[in-house]
Design an enzyme around this catalytic site. Structure first.
Site, PDB file in Angstrom:
ATOM      1  N   CYS A  82      -1.265   5.052   2.055  1.00  8.77           N
ATOM      2  CA  CYS A  82      -1.993   5.979   1.195  1.00  8.77           C
ATOM      3  C   CYS A  82      -2.568   7.203   1.923  1.00  8.77           C
ATOM      4  O   CYS A  82      -2.461   8.318   1.398  1.00  8.77           O
ATOM      5  CB  CYS A  82      -3.060   5.265   0.375  1.00  8.77           C
ATOM      6  SG  CYS A  82      -3.804   3.836   1.153  1.00  8.77           S
TER       7      CYS A  82
ATOM      8  N   ARG B 291       0.623  -5.011   9.947  1.00  7.34           N
ATOM      9  CA  ARG B 291      -0.705  -5.607   9.809  1.00  7.34           C
ATOM     10  C   ARG B 291      -0.818  -6.770  10.782  1.00  7.34           C
ATOM     11  O   ARG B 291       0.107  -7.573  10.914  1.00  7.34           O
ATOM     12  CB  ARG B 291      -0.918  -6.089   8.367  1.00  7.34           C
ATOM     13  CG  ARG B 291      -0.887  -4.911   7.428  1.00  7.34           C
ATOM     14  CD  ARG B 291      -1.084  -5.295   5.990  1.00  7.34           C
ATOM     15  NE  ARG B 291      -1.078  -4.065   5.186  1.00  7.34           N
ATOM     16  CZ  ARG B 291      -1.242  -4.010   3.883  1.00  7.34           C
ATOM     17  NH1 ARG B 291      -1.458  -5.130   3.203  1.00  7.34           N
ATOM     18  NH2 ARG B 291      -1.222  -2.873   3.243  1.00  7.34           N
TER      19      ARG B 291
ATOM     20  N   GLN C 215       6.637  -1.645   2.164  1.00 12.78           N
ATOM     21  CA  GLN C 215       6.113  -1.660   0.796  1.00 12.78           C
ATOM     22  C   GLN C 215       6.884  -0.671  -0.061  1.00 12.78           C
ATOM     23  O   GLN C 215       7.214   0.415   0.397  1.00 12.78           O
ATOM     24  CB  GLN C 215       4.641  -1.243   0.802  1.00 12.78           C
ATOM     25  CG  GLN C 215       3.741  -2.219   1.506  1.00 12.78           C
ATOM     26  CD  GLN C 215       2.293  -1.759   1.428  1.00 12.78           C
ATOM     27  OE1 GLN C 215       1.983  -0.624   1.745  1.00 12.78           O
ATOM     28  NE2 GLN C 215       1.422  -2.653   1.005  1.00 12.78           N
TER      29      GLN C 215
ATOM     30  N   ASP D 176       5.937   1.529  -2.068  1.00  8.48           N
ATOM     31  CA  ASP D 176       4.577   2.008  -2.283  1.00  8.48           C
ATOM     32  C   ASP D 176       4.582   3.325  -3.027  1.00  8.48           C
ATOM     33  O   ASP D 176       5.393   4.199  -2.755  1.00  8.48           O
ATOM     34  CB  ASP D 176       3.921   2.206  -0.907  1.00  8.48           C
ATOM     35  CG  ASP D 176       2.421   2.043  -0.966  1.00  8.48           C
ATOM     36  OD1 ASP D 176       1.902   1.768  -2.058  1.00  8.48           O
ATOM     37  OD2 ASP D 176       1.773   2.197   0.078  1.00  8.48           O
TER      38      ASP D 176
ATOM     39  N   HIS E 286       1.736   6.292  -4.812  1.00  8.73           N
ATOM     40  CA  HIS E 286       0.384   6.742  -5.143  1.00  8.73           C
ATOM     41  C   HIS E 286       0.496   7.792  -6.214  1.00  8.73           C
ATOM     42  O   HIS E 286       1.263   8.739  -6.072  1.00  8.73           O
ATOM     43  CB  HIS E 286      -0.338   7.229  -3.884  1.00  8.73           C
ATOM     44  CG  HIS E 286      -0.510   6.124  -2.907  1.00  8.73           C
ATOM     45  ND1 HIS E 286       0.393   5.867  -1.906  1.00  8.73           N
ATOM     46  CD2 HIS E 286      -1.424   5.125  -2.851  1.00  8.73           C
ATOM     47  CE1 HIS E 286       0.012   4.786  -1.249  1.00  8.73           C
ATOM     48  NE2 HIS E 286      -1.077   4.307  -1.798  1.00  8.73           N
TER      49      HIS E 286
ATOM     50  N   LYS F  93      -8.426  -3.786  -9.623  1.00  7.08           N
ATOM     51  CA  LYS F  93      -6.964  -3.842  -9.647  1.00  7.08           C
ATOM     52  C   LYS F  93      -6.462  -4.859 -10.653  1.00  7.08           C
ATOM     53  O   LYS F  93      -7.184  -5.804 -11.011  1.00  7.08           O
ATOM     54  CB  LYS F  93      -6.418  -4.180  -8.260  1.00  7.08           C
ATOM     55  CG  LYS F  93      -6.707  -5.607  -7.828  1.00  7.08           C
ATOM     56  CD  LYS F  93      -6.028  -5.949  -6.492  1.00  7.08           C
ATOM     57  CE  LYS F  93      -6.407  -7.353  -6.042  1.00  7.08           C
ATOM     58  NZ  LYS F  93      -6.011  -7.661  -4.680  1.00  7.08           N
TER      59      LYS F  93
ATOM     60  N   HIS G  12      -3.032   3.313  -6.738  1.00  2.00           N
ATOM     61  CA  HIS G  12      -2.122   2.697  -5.763  1.00  2.00           C
ATOM     62  C   HIS G  12      -1.277   1.677  -6.507  1.00  2.00           C
ATOM     63  O   HIS G  12      -1.806   0.937  -7.320  1.00  2.00           O
ATOM     64  CB  HIS G  12      -2.852   1.874  -4.705  1.00  2.00           C
ATOM     65  CG  HIS G  12      -3.907   2.570  -3.931  1.00  2.00           C
ATOM     66  ND1 HIS G  12      -3.794   2.801  -2.587  1.00  2.00           N
ATOM     67  CD2 HIS G  12      -5.106   3.063  -4.289  1.00  2.00           C
ATOM     68  CE1 HIS G  12      -4.886   3.389  -2.144  1.00  2.00           C
ATOM     69  NE2 HIS G  12      -5.706   3.562  -3.162  1.00  2.00           N
TER      70      HIS G  12
END
Length: 680
Positions: free
Chosen positions: A366, A395, A413, A415, A417, A499, A545
């Site tokens: 992000c 991670r 991911q 991912d 945004h 979320k 997200h």
RNA sequence: GCCGCCUUAGCUCAGUCGGCAGAGCGUCUCACUCGUAAUGAGAAGGUCUAGGGUUCGAUUCCCUAAGGCGGCUCCA
């Protein structure tokens, strides 16, 4: 994710209510009504008018209407399993006299009990404990309830320090929901009055006793089938600052057949394990040289991954996403700006010092997407701006939690945004949820429920309560509009916003957390993100997200288990294997393969020296959706024979037709295995 | 990170009460040319996870580390 198996329990039967007169027992009323108390659906406890479960043999103080509860109902199973936990604890203290007791609640499909033994249990100990439990069950001990004052309990349980702690924590009389205790702990002491359960042998002699809210089976004899599963460690009261206890897990069922069915189910689940299938199907591996939680994808896994990603890209393209790319490392200042560092430094790999700066491997995408948003002035006309990336993040998962592809240290991911105005937020969330569900369905998952994670009073949550409320409400509305079941998860939100997570049930009923959709007011603030509105003023966008697969790796793991390795034809690493009856047909099949390749079908010709039967077996084990077999007759006729995964066959299909059928089936992206019925 | 268990051929596993290791599958070679789940024969393949210790001698016993498994805690 939860990989718990569903309990294979039948729907509870509704039984007529009965009246239990004051001074009499539920057993008396049930026996008078001729109710079965011993069979596989026998009644083991009753539910009183205050919705409390009660023992059969404890006399009622006042006349009441009760509902019989059978051993195979959800409540009955809990009683059975909790009673089995008591039997196990008695067996353990019998065999290992100096062992202290923790708690022993029922859980899904079974029970556990925590102990503090002199030394950890070994697998051999489990066998001995099981044997002792069988003796206790055969002895038909009665579970006898006895009320006790707090002081009496303290005296009686002087040696059991953990039980003493629970007594100290329990609620005051009248307080049925002690806040200090979780549900499992409360099952030991309940809210108000303390009770002990004494195990009495046939002569009425006390053989064992435990502090417990109850209720219990009438006797140990009513435990028809159980098995101890494993030993493990667990922190006292679930807190890693506390002493670590030895936990023994067991399972218990109303019949031997039900136990057996459960064990078979576990075996089936083990066969689907993506770590095992990943090696067998040559999809991926975890080379020790790379380090824990770091996967490499082999060519077959690479194809699978590419197909998954390609389709995802296509859908994102169609849905108004724009594709971006960002690097894997960044200077520390970026994660300071984003606010991640103080919260998540422990979850990131340690920094590399270079040219006077600390560089971190990114653990999230992000902040980088925010930089793209901020790279120039933005207009309201651009919103919602949807930035998408297959972004690799790293991670630092603790060594004990790494697990196959579902919990890794390096992952990609899917991912995105989304930056939108506050006015657009609700509509965007609703569309997003529809998009997520629709896409997951295309990969063959079709059984979902949603979890709404919100904040509680914890100081870890930052931001304005009004903003939280607004975002939470928008998420809730989107969830309700989807028509899916919604489970609340108070306190489960990320520190920066609420979320929704999409939970999917796989082919054997296990649930996996898939997609997450999070609203974030924090990062736009921290990065100073702005756009110019129609009013000419500057406004702060809302940031959403979202990841659909969660991570590509994890999604591959889930799909592998969902399909037990037999992937849909459109995803299968090898879609067609061509098998000659003898070497004479090899060249012929290469021609067939060429025609298939022209249609972008992944086809291999098995030209090895094995016999045809062996090649069929090999292809079957590789779970290839289409086998094309050709002998001399087929070659003469320009035909092939189909063999599908289910073993069915279709002979003498002209090559042109076969190619068309396969290409059409793959293009259809059907998730079921092809079979004769598809080509009637 | 914590507790317990585990690590022998590419895979699944035997085995050595401390005396230079074995099977099946897979791989390779040869023969067989075969119609819907294993043709036969032969060969290659191992510093017994790594490092240290004890011992005349360690794959075996002890310690440490790495990796794995089952849990717990954690999972932005």
């Amino acid at each position: 994710m939860s990989s718990a198996l569903p309990s294979s329990t039948a729907e509870p039967q509704l039984r007529p209510k009965l009246t239990v007169a004051a001074g009499t027992t539920a057993r008396a009323a049930l026996e008078a009504a001729g109710t079965d108390l011993n069979g596989p659906s026998g009644v083991v406890v009753v539910r009183d008018s205050a919705d409390q479960l009660r023992d059969l043999d404890v006399p009622f103080e006042a006349t009441d209407e009760v509902e019989p509860v059978a051993i195979d109902s959800p409540d009955g199973l809990s009683v059975l399993r909790h009673s089995a936990a008591h039997v196990m604890a008695q067996a353990v203290q019998d065999l290992f006299p100096d062992t202290l007791l923790g708690i022993g609640p029922p859980i899904e499909n079974g029970f556990y009990y925590d102990f503090l033994p002199k030394r950890p249990f070994t697998p051999e100990d489990l066998g001995a404990i099981e044997k002792k439990m069988t003796e206790i069950i055969k002895a038909s001990q009665r579970f006898s309830r006895r009320r006790i004052s707090d002081d009496e309990a303290r005296a009686e349980l002087e040696a059991e320090k953990f039980k003493l702690e629970l007594i100290g924590l329990k609620g005051q009389p009248g307080n049925t929901t002690p806040t200090e205790l979780n549900a499992e702990e409360a099952s030991q002491v309940g809210g108000g009055v303390l009770t002990m359960y004494d195990n009495l042998n046939r002569d009425g002699e006390l053989v064992w006793t435990d502090l417990c809210r109850g209720p219990h089976l009438p006797t140990t004899r009513r435990i028809p089938a159980f098995k101890l599963m494993r030993t493990a460690a667990a922190y006292w009261r679930g807190d890693q600052k506390n002493e670590q206890l030895q936990r023994i897990y067991g399972t218990a069922w109303p019949t031997k057949d039900a136990l057996k069915a459960y064990l078979v189910q576990l075996e089936e689940a083990a066969k689907r394990d993506h770590r095992k299938l990943g090696a067998e199907l040559d999809l991926f591996s975890f080379p020790e040289e790379l380090g824990s939680g770091l996967a490499v994808f082999h060519p077959k896994g690479g194809v699978l991954r590419k197909e998954m990603e390609d389709y995802s890209r296509r859908r994102h393209e169609e849905s108004g996403y724009e594709f971006v790319n960002t690097p894997h490392i960044s200077k520390q200042t970026l994660f300071e700006t984003s606010g991640h560092l103080p919260y998540y430094a422990d979850g990131m790999f340690p920094p590399m010092e270079f040219e006077g700066s600390n560089y971190y491997l990114k653990a999230m995408n992000c902040p980088m997407h925010n930089l793209i948003f901020r790279s120039r002035g933005r207009s309201y006309r651009e919103l919602p701006l949807r930035l998408f990336e297959f972004g690799s993040v790293y991670r630092y998962e603790k060594s004990g939690v790494v697990h196959g592809l579902t919990r890794v240290r390096g992952m990609t991911q899917d991912d995105s945004h989304i930056y939108c105005s506050k006015a657009q937020m609700a509509g965007e969330l609703k569309n997003l949820l529809d998009f997520v569900i629709d896409l997951l369905r295309d990969y063959g998952l079709d059984d979902f429920y949603l979890e709404l994670s919100t904040r509680d009073d914890s100081p870890k949550f930052i931001g304005e309560p009004a903003e939280w409320a607004e975002a939470t409400e928008a998420l809730r509305q989107a969830a309700l509009d989807s028509g899916l079941d919604l489970v609340p998860d108070p306190g489960g939100a990320a520190y920066y916003g609420p979320k929704i997570s999409v939970q999917a049930r796989d082919a054997i009923g296990r649930t996996w957390q898939m997609s997450t959709i999070q609203v974030d007011f924090q990062q736009p603030k921290r990065f100073g993100l702005e756009y110019t509105g129609a009013d000419g003023e500057r406004h702060q966008p809302v940031m959403i997200h979202r990841a659909l697969f969660g991570s590509v790796e994890r999604f591959i793991g889930v799909l592998t288990e969902h399909y037990a390795g037999a992937f849909p034809a459109w995803l299968a690493p090898v879609q067609v294997i061509a098998i000659p009856v003898s070497d004479d047909q090899v060249d012929y099949l290469y021609d067939v393969a060429k025609a298939l390749k022209e249609r972008r079908i992944r086809v291999e010709v098995d030209s090895g020296s094995d016999r045809m039967q062996k090649k069929i077996r090999t292809a079957q084990q590789a779970k290839v959706p289409f086998m094309l077999i050709a002998g001399s007759q087929d070659a003469e006729n320009g035909a092939v024979s189909f063999r599908y995964r289910d073993g069915e066959q279709r002979n003498g299909v002209p090559v042109e037709q076969a190619v068309q059928e396969i290409a059409d089936f793959v293009a259809s992206r059907k998730n079921s295995s092809p079979s004769v019925a598809d080509f009637g």
